[in-house]
Write an enzyme that holds these catalytic residues in place. Structure first.
Site, PDB file in Angstrom:
ATOM      1  N   HIS A  81       0.948  -1.147   0.078  1.00  0.00           N
ATOM      2  CA  HIS A  81      -0.026  -0.040  -0.087  1.00  0.00           C
ATOM      3  C   HIS A  81       0.701   1.259  -0.149  1.00  0.00           C
ATOM      4  O   HIS A  81       0.731   2.349  -0.718  1.00  0.00           O
ATOM      5  CB  HIS A  81      -1.021  -0.044   1.375  1.00  0.00           C
ATOM      6  CG  HIS A  81      -2.006  -1.218   1.047  1.00  0.00           C
ATOM      7  ND1 HIS A  81      -2.605  -1.408   2.057  1.00  0.00           N
ATOM      8  CD2 HIS A  81      -2.088  -1.980   0.280  1.00  0.00           C
ATOM      9  CE1 HIS A  81      -3.449  -2.678   1.742  1.00  0.00           C
ATOM     10  NE2 HIS A  81      -3.010  -2.949   0.547  1.00  0.00           N
ATOM     11  N   ASP A 246      -3.340  -2.731  -5.268  1.00  0.00           N
ATOM     12  CA  ASP A 246      -2.160  -3.696  -4.728  1.00  0.00           C
ATOM     13  C   ASP A 246      -1.112  -4.007  -5.928  1.00  0.00           C
ATOM     14  O   ASP A 246      -0.231  -4.257  -6.051  1.00  0.00           O
ATOM     15  CB  ASP A 246      -2.943  -4.978  -4.485  1.00  0.00           C
ATOM     16  CG  ASP A 246      -3.338  -5.085  -3.034  1.00  0.00           C
ATOM     17  OD1 ASP A 246      -3.135  -4.310  -2.270  1.00  0.00           O
ATOM     18  OD2 ASP A 246      -4.148  -6.146  -2.684  1.00  0.00           O
ATOM     19  N   HIS A 269      -1.368 -10.966  -5.471  1.00  0.00           N
ATOM     20  CA  HIS A 269       0.139 -10.440  -5.483  1.00  0.00           C
ATOM     21  C   HIS A 269       0.717 -11.491  -6.149  1.00  0.00           C
ATOM     22  O   HIS A 269       2.134 -11.189  -6.821  1.00  0.00           O
ATOM     23  CB  HIS A 269       0.330 -10.796  -3.841  1.00  0.00           C
ATOM     24  CG  HIS A 269      -0.294  -9.456  -3.046  1.00  0.00           C
ATOM     25  ND1 HIS A 269      -0.065  -8.145  -3.365  1.00  0.00           N
ATOM     26  CD2 HIS A 269      -1.363  -9.553  -2.041  1.00  0.00           C
ATOM     27  CE1 HIS A 269      -0.679  -7.358  -2.308  1.00  0.00           C
ATOM     28  NE2 HIS A 269      -1.409  -8.392  -1.847  1.00  0.00           N
TER      29      HIS A 269
HETATM   30 ZN   LIG Z   1      -3.980  -4.599  -0.329  1.00  0.00          ZN
END
Ligand SMILES: [Zn+2]
Length: 288
Positions: A81, A246, A269
């Site tokens: 973040h 993200d 991710h």
């Molecule tokens: Zn996040």
């Protein structure tokens, strides 16, 4: 142009996963420093450059560390973040000092970081900001969940992303889509405020495993099947926007602004780092 902060700025909170109190200070840094993390609570800890080669694979978040003889000697967790906020502010050089392993959860978004940077302002520095145009189509993932990029059209000066999310098992998340140009104004206004989310089942499972004990519905949107618990959405498609947040944070590991047309379907991710790795390899190969 490269860019750093005008002066240091501090944020306080607790870590989302480990829940320790933490103070993080964003400091100005010299040209060509890049983004570097320093753990003040670990004596003589080496600095951790925010680069893909220092990424440590962990579930549901992005961690960085320095390894020596197969052991992690120092680590910093949940950097995505902050990285997204630095990218959104065009910051290329910053020394991030923390006094715990994990960055603060804050409100679950990148907005507090963006506000902190804007409160002290930025200064332009000599030196090029690294920008690279994607030259080949690349796709990672499976049929159901993937992330792909296509080269930009010759007239494209910036990147775009279209992101699709589908949670059929949680109708209040359901099907969502969000598209944006990856430019500072959109990233700061349309992406940075989007918060972390979980279904109520996921939240219960994490807390019964002893994780996220201090996290409340004010640090993470919890979807019950009938809406966000004790909270109001900032955008109807806030979850899809958070996935883009993200993505931008993960893609800023490497300090490069990629120009291309991105498209994500249920990606997170792990796929962000796989695609970034392939893009970095494609650049290295071209230079050989
Ligand atoms: Zn996040």
């Amino acid at each position: 142009m490269q860019r750093t902060l005008n002066k240091p700025v501090c944020l306080e909170g607790f870590g989302f996963w480990r829940c320790d109190d933490v103070v993080v200070t964003l400091n100005p840094a010299d040209p060509d420093t890049g983004i570097v993390f320093i753990r003040d609570d670990v004596p003589s800890a080496p600095p951790i450059p925010a680069k893909l080669e220092n990424r440590i694979a962990v579930e549901r978040r992005t961690s960085l560390g320095i390894q020596k003889d197969g052991q992690t000697v120092v680590q910093v967790d949940m950097v995505e973040h902050l990285m997204a906020a630095l990218f959104a502010a065009g910051i290329t050089n910053c020394c991030v000092r923390v006094n715990a392993q994990e960055l603060p959860a804050l409100d679950g978004s990148a907005l507090p970081y963006v506000e902190a940077v804007n409160s002290v302002g930025t200064v332009d520095q000599p030196g090029e900001r690294i920008q690279k145009r994607v030259t080949q189509s690349i796709r990672v993932g499976t049929d159901k969940s993937y992330l792909e990029v296509e080269p930009p059209k010759p007239e494209d000066l910036t990147s775009t992303i279209r992101y699709e999310l589908n949670y059929p098992h949680c109708p209040d998340i359901g099907k969502q889509e969000f598209s944006t140009e990856l430019v500072p104004e959109s990233l700061q206004k349309e992406v940075a405020p989007a918060r972390t989310f979980a279904t109520q089942d996921e939240a219960r499972a994490l807390q019964s495993a002893g994780l996220c004990q201090r996290v409340t519905t004010q640090n993470c949107l919890v979807f019950t099947g009938k809406g966000a618990l004790d909270n109001q959405l900032r955008f109807p498609n806030e979850c899809a926007r958070h996935k883009v947040l993200d993505f931008t944070g993960d893609f800023y590991l490497g300090g490069i602004e990629w120009i291309g047309r991105f498209h994500g379907v249920g990606s997170g991710h792990a796929l962000n780092s796989q695609l970034l790795e392939k893009l970095l390899l494609s650049v290295t190969r071209r230079q050989e």
